[in-house]
Design a protein around this motif. Structure first.
Motif, mmCIF file in Angstrom:
data_model
loop_
_atom_site.group_PDB
_atom_site.id
_atom_site.type_symbol
_atom_site.label_atom_id
_atom_site.label_comp_id
_atom_site.label_asym_id
_atom_site.label_seq_id
_atom_site.Cartn_x
_atom_site.Cartn_y
_atom_site.Cartn_z
ATOM 1 N N MET A 1 0.809 -1.079 0.021
ATOM 2 C CA MET A 1 0.029 -0.115 0.142
ATOM 3 C C MET A 1 0.894 1.376 -0.091
ATOM 4 N N THR A 2 0.310 2.278 -0.506
ATOM 5 C CA THR A 2 0.876 3.671 -0.399
ATOM 6 C C THR A 2 -0.266 4.533 0.431
ATOM 7 N N ILE A 3 0.635 5.116 1.381
ATOM 8 C CA ILE A 3 -0.486 6.158 2.150
ATOM 9 C C ILE A 3 0.022 7.440 1.723
ATOM 10 N N THR A 4 -1.088 8.303 1.344
ATOM 11 C CA THR A 4 -0.802 9.826 0.949
ATOM 12 C C THR A 4 -1.521 10.711 1.909
ATOM 13 N N LYS A 5 -0.475 11.590 2.726
ATOM 14 C CA LYS A 5 -0.964 12.187 3.596
ATOM 15 C C LYS A 5 -1.075 13.831 3.278
ATOM 16 N N LEU A 6 -2.232 14.464 3.059
ATOM 17 C CA LEU A 6 -2.282 15.979 2.638
ATOM 18 C C LEU A 6 -1.468 16.052 1.616
ATOM 19 N N VAL A 7 -1.900 15.228 0.650
ATOM 20 C CA VAL A 7 -1.522 15.442 -0.835
ATOM 21 C C VAL A 7 0.097 15.525 -0.983
ATOM 22 N N PHE A 8 0.790 15.888 -0.065
ATOM 23 C CA PHE A 8 2.255 16.415 -0.090
ATOM 24 C C PHE A 8 2.924 15.072 0.208
ATOM 25 N N MET A 9 2.852 14.412 1.132
ATOM 26 C CA MET A 9 3.833 13.276 1.561
ATOM 27 C C MET A 9 3.002 11.892 1.440
ATOM 28 N N GLU A 10 3.793 11.074 0.700
ATOM 29 C CA GLU A 10 3.389 9.855 0.128
ATOM 30 C C GLU A 10 4.594 8.610 0.566
ATOM 31 N N ASN A 11 4.081 7.716 1.260
ATOM 32 C CA ASN A 11 4.797 6.684 1.889
ATOM 33 C C ASN A 11 4.125 5.275 1.256
ATOM 34 N N SER A 12 4.996 4.386 0.465
ATOM 35 C CA SER A 12 4.601 3.314 0.122
ATOM 36 C C SER A 12 5.394 2.219 1.107
ATOM 37 N N PHE A 13 4.699 1.095 1.191
ATOM 38 C CA PHE A 13 5.340 0.225 2.085
ATOM 39 C C PHE A 13 5.164 -1.302 1.860
ATOM 40 N N SER A 14 5.921 -2.124 2.102
ATOM 41 C CA SER A 14 5.773 -3.701 2.085
ATOM 42 C C SER A 14 5.418 -4.473 3.330
ATOM 43 N N ILE A 15 5.080 -5.634 3.547
ATOM 44 C CA ILE A 15 4.950 -6.152 4.618
ATOM 45 C C ILE A 15 6.359 -6.156 5.348
ATOM 46 N N LEU A 16 7.323 -6.249 4.929
ATOM 47 C CA LEU A 16 8.835 -6.468 5.270
ATOM 48 C C LEU A 16 9.270 -5.110 5.791
ATOM 49 N N SER A 17 8.955 -4.036 5.011
ATOM 50 C CA SER A 17 9.226 -2.764 5.646
ATOM 51 C C SER A 17 8.435 -2.282 6.486
ATOM 52 N N GLY A 18 7.221 -2.702 6.658
ATOM 53 C CA GLY A 18 6.244 -2.579 7.684
ATOM 54 C C GLY A 18 6.886 -3.101 9.089
ATOM 55 N N LEU A 19 7.206 -4.455 8.925
ATOM 56 C CA LEU A 19 7.764 -5.046 10.142
ATOM 57 C C LEU A 19 9.029 -4.353 10.726
ATOM 58 N N ARG A 20 9.870 -3.839 9.626
ATOM 59 C CA ARG A 20 11.159 -3.271 10.151
ATOM 60 C C ARG A 20 10.602 -2.101 10.832
ATOM 61 N N ASP A 21 9.640 -0.854 10.325
ATOM 62 C CA ASP A 21 9.231 0.114 11.124
ATOM 63 C C ASP A 21 8.657 -0.391 12.475
ATOM 64 N N LEU A 22 8.029 -1.281 12.676
ATOM 65 C CA LEU A 22 7.403 -1.781 13.748
ATOM 66 C C LEU A 22 8.573 -2.092 14.796
ATOM 67 N N PHE A 23 9.570 -2.602 14.462
ATOM 68 C CA PHE A 23 10.562 -3.111 15.184
ATOM 69 C C PHE A 23 11.461 -1.825 15.586
ATOM 70 N N ILE A 24 11.658 -1.211 14.685
ATOM 71 C CA ILE A 24 12.528 0.355 14.928
ATOM 72 C C ILE A 24 11.413 1.352 16.064
ATOM 73 N N GLN A 25 10.260 1.061 15.850
ATOM 74 C CA GLN A 25 9.496 1.795 16.599
ATOM 75 C C GLN A 25 9.181 0.969 18.049
ATOM 76 N N GLN A 26 9.856 0.042 18.261
ATOM 77 C CA GLN A 26 9.820 -0.821 19.745
ATOM 78 C C GLN A 26 8.354 -1.392 19.842
ATOM 79 N N GLN A 27 7.330 -1.652 18.842
ATOM 80 C CA GLN A 27 6.109 -2.288 19.057
ATOM 81 C C GLN A 27 6.442 -3.708 18.811
ATOM 82 N N TYR A 28 7.154 -4.304 19.546
ATOM 83 C CA TYR A 28 7.592 -5.784 19.426
ATOM 84 C C TYR A 28 6.605 -6.743 19.514
ATOM 85 N N MET A 29 5.268 -6.580 20.394
ATOM 86 C CA MET A 29 4.159 -7.440 20.407
ATOM 87 C C MET A 29 3.652 -7.733 18.928
ATOM 88 N N LEU A 30 3.343 -6.604 18.273
ATOM 89 C CA LEU A 30 2.600 -6.475 17.153
ATOM 90 C C LEU A 30 3.741 -6.983 15.999
#
Length: 160
Positions: free
Chosen positions: A35-64
């Motif tokens: 998916m790609t999330i577009t915020k306020l037309v200016f910022m766009e962020n695409s992510f995969s399951i793997l990159s989403g997992l990486r972000d969860l780990f970096i944000q210390q959301q270990y359980m999720l």
């Protein structure tokens, strides 16, 4: 009788090909943007399951992180590997039948359900703030799940 055995061998070969396809689709679904999330037309962020997992780990959301890692990545790969092994076994032992039944009954709780719920939560939470666009990775992942479920069902029928 020989005709029946020949049909079973052809079906097993087809199931092996489908499992290989599911394996490739699963890898593609995990790596490719979902998916790609577009915020306020200016910022766009695409992510995969793997990159989403990486972000969860970096944000210390270990359980999720662990929940999605186990249910959406590890268990699907284990399920595919166990099915491939079951289709290689020459004789239909009782343990093999129980293994296939377990894969059939408990395997469906992994994969798609967790991913879809997670994506739905993201879409609902961001609905007023951002727009969410679904990409090919989700379709690859869903196709892998559906193929694996069908192969599990057919394998269960063969060993019974």
């Amino acid at each position: 009788m020989k005709s029946l055995q020949k049909r079973h061998l052809i079906e097993i070969m087809l199931l092996r090909i489908l499992l290989l396809t599911a394996f490739i689709l699963l890898i593609s679904g995990v790596i490719t943007p979902v998916m790609t999330i577009t915020k306020l037309v200016f910022m766009e962020n695409s992510f995969s399951i793997l990159s989403g997992l990486r972000d969860l780990f970096i944000q210390q959301q270990y359980m999720l992180f662990l929940l999605i890692l186990i249910l959406s990545i590890i268990l699907p790969f284990i399920k595919i590997l166990l099915l491939a092994w079951a289709l290689q076994v020459k004789n239909n032992e009782g343990k093999l039948k129980k293994l296939i039944e377990m894969i059939h009954h408990y395997g469906r709780w992994a994969m798609l359900d967790v991913l879809v719920v997670a994506l739905l939560l993201v879409a609902v939470k961001l609905g007023a703030i951002a727009s969410v666009e679904i990409h090919l990775g989700l379709y690859f992942f869903a196709a892998a799940v559906l193929i694996t479920m069908w192969v599990t069902h057919r394998t269960l029928k063969i060993v019974q």
